[in-house]
Design a protein around this motif. Structure first.
Motif, PDB file in Angstrom:
ATOM      1  N   UNK A  37       0.704  -1.340   0.072  1.00 50.82           N
ATOM      2  CA  UNK A  37      -0.110  -0.078   0.138  1.00 50.82           C
ATOM      3  C   UNK A  37       0.820   1.809  -0.115  1.00 50.82           C
ATOM      4  N   UNK A  38       2.768   1.145   0.441  1.00 53.88           N
ATOM      5  CA  UNK A  38       2.972   2.095   0.066  1.00 53.88           C
ATOM      6  C   UNK A  38       3.790   2.279  -0.315  1.00 53.88           C
ATOM      7  N   UNK A  39       3.602   3.186  -1.677  1.00 51.36           N
ATOM      8  CA  UNK A  39       4.928   3.428  -3.144  1.00 51.36           C
ATOM      9  C   UNK A  39       5.817   3.349  -3.195  1.00 51.36           C
ATOM     10  N   UNK A  40       6.318   4.417  -2.160  1.00 48.42           N
ATOM     11  CA  UNK A  40       7.147   4.959  -1.579  1.00 48.42           C
ATOM     12  C   UNK A  40       8.786   3.658  -0.767  1.00 48.42           C
ATOM     13  N   UNK A  41       7.869   2.930  -0.431  1.00 51.41           N
ATOM     14  CA  UNK A  41       8.680   2.667   0.757  1.00 51.41           C
ATOM     15  C   UNK A  41       8.873   1.040  -0.385  1.00 51.41           C
ATOM     16  N   UNK A  42       8.225   0.725  -0.652  1.00 52.96           N
ATOM     17  CA  UNK A  42       8.044  -0.382  -2.213  1.00 52.96           C
ATOM     18  C   UNK A  42       8.812  -0.041  -2.922  1.00 52.96           C
ATOM     19  N   UNK A  46      12.227  -2.133  -3.851  1.00 54.37           N
ATOM     20  CA  UNK A  46      12.791  -3.128  -4.965  1.00 54.37           C
ATOM     21  C   UNK A  46      14.097  -2.849  -4.936  1.00 54.37           C
ATOM     22  N   UNK A  47      14.931  -0.998  -4.936  1.00 54.88           N
ATOM     23  CA  UNK A  47      16.008  -1.076  -5.088  1.00 54.88           C
ATOM     24  C   UNK A  47      16.723  -2.095  -4.481  1.00 54.88           C
ATOM     25  N   UNK A  48      16.847  -1.373  -2.808  1.00 47.97           N
ATOM     26  CA  UNK A  48      17.321  -2.402  -2.377  1.00 47.97           C
ATOM     27  C   UNK A  48      17.484  -4.585  -2.663  1.00 47.97           C
ATOM     28  N   UNK A  49      16.354  -4.490  -3.583  1.00 43.72           N
ATOM     29  CA  UNK A  49      16.547  -6.276  -3.943  1.00 43.72           C
ATOM     30  C   UNK A  49      17.310  -6.108  -4.902  1.00 43.72           C
ATOM     31  N   UNK A  50      17.651  -5.219  -5.706  1.00 46.90           N
ATOM     32  CA  UNK A  50      18.216  -5.327  -7.003  1.00 46.90           C
ATOM     33  C   UNK A  50      19.283  -5.099  -6.551  1.00 46.90           C
ATOM     34  N   UNK A  51      20.061  -4.302  -5.326  1.00 50.21           N
ATOM     35  CA  UNK A  51      21.410  -3.898  -5.671  1.00 50.21           C
ATOM     36  C   UNK A  51      21.899  -5.059  -4.624  1.00 50.21           C
TER      37      UNK A  51
END
Length: 125
Positions: A37-42, A46-51
């Motif tokens: 529900x929180x687009x910014x945190x999601x 996602x960036x953390x997982x991709x890194x």
């Protein structure tokens, strides 16, 4: 035999690795459900997982794929250390250049002998 679950995880590993993988999958699914529900945190997640994916790619050792001969030797259980040279057989005729070897019936042989002249030298013609 190597089997894979629906998540792409090998099920032939040892139990402690399987337990860790289950915990990681549970935590990932939990985080995604909580942050949906929180687009910014999601997007930050996602960036953390991709890194971390790029870090995992650097850590993973990529071995060259085994050759076809190596895979066959592994299946058969025979090592491929020796080199065999296959040579063309000497004196073997190819298809179609052999003698005519059809068996004739006795009747055909008799007819052939009646109308055929016997071989003679040039002086006897």
């Amino acid at each position: 035999m190597r089997t894979t679950s629906r998540h792409g995880v090998n099920s032939d590993g040892n139990e402690s690795v399987q337990s860790i993988l289950r915990d990681i999958m549970f935590a990932t699914e939990y985080n995604i459900n909580r942050l949906s529900n929180n687009n910014r945190e999601l997007s930050l997640y996602k960036e953390h997982v991709e890194s971390y994916m790029s870090k995992a790619d650097k850590v993973q050792v990529v071995a060259p794929a085994p050759s076809k001969m190596d895979r066959i030797a592994e299946m058969v259980g025979h090592s491929v250390n020796e080199k065999y040279h296959v040579r063309v057989p000497v004196g073997i005729k190819t298809k179609g250049c052999g003698a005519y070897k059809r068996l004739k019936s006795k009747q055909k042989e008799a007819i052939g002998k009646v109308g055929k002249k016997s071989r003679q030298c040039q002086n006897c013609l």
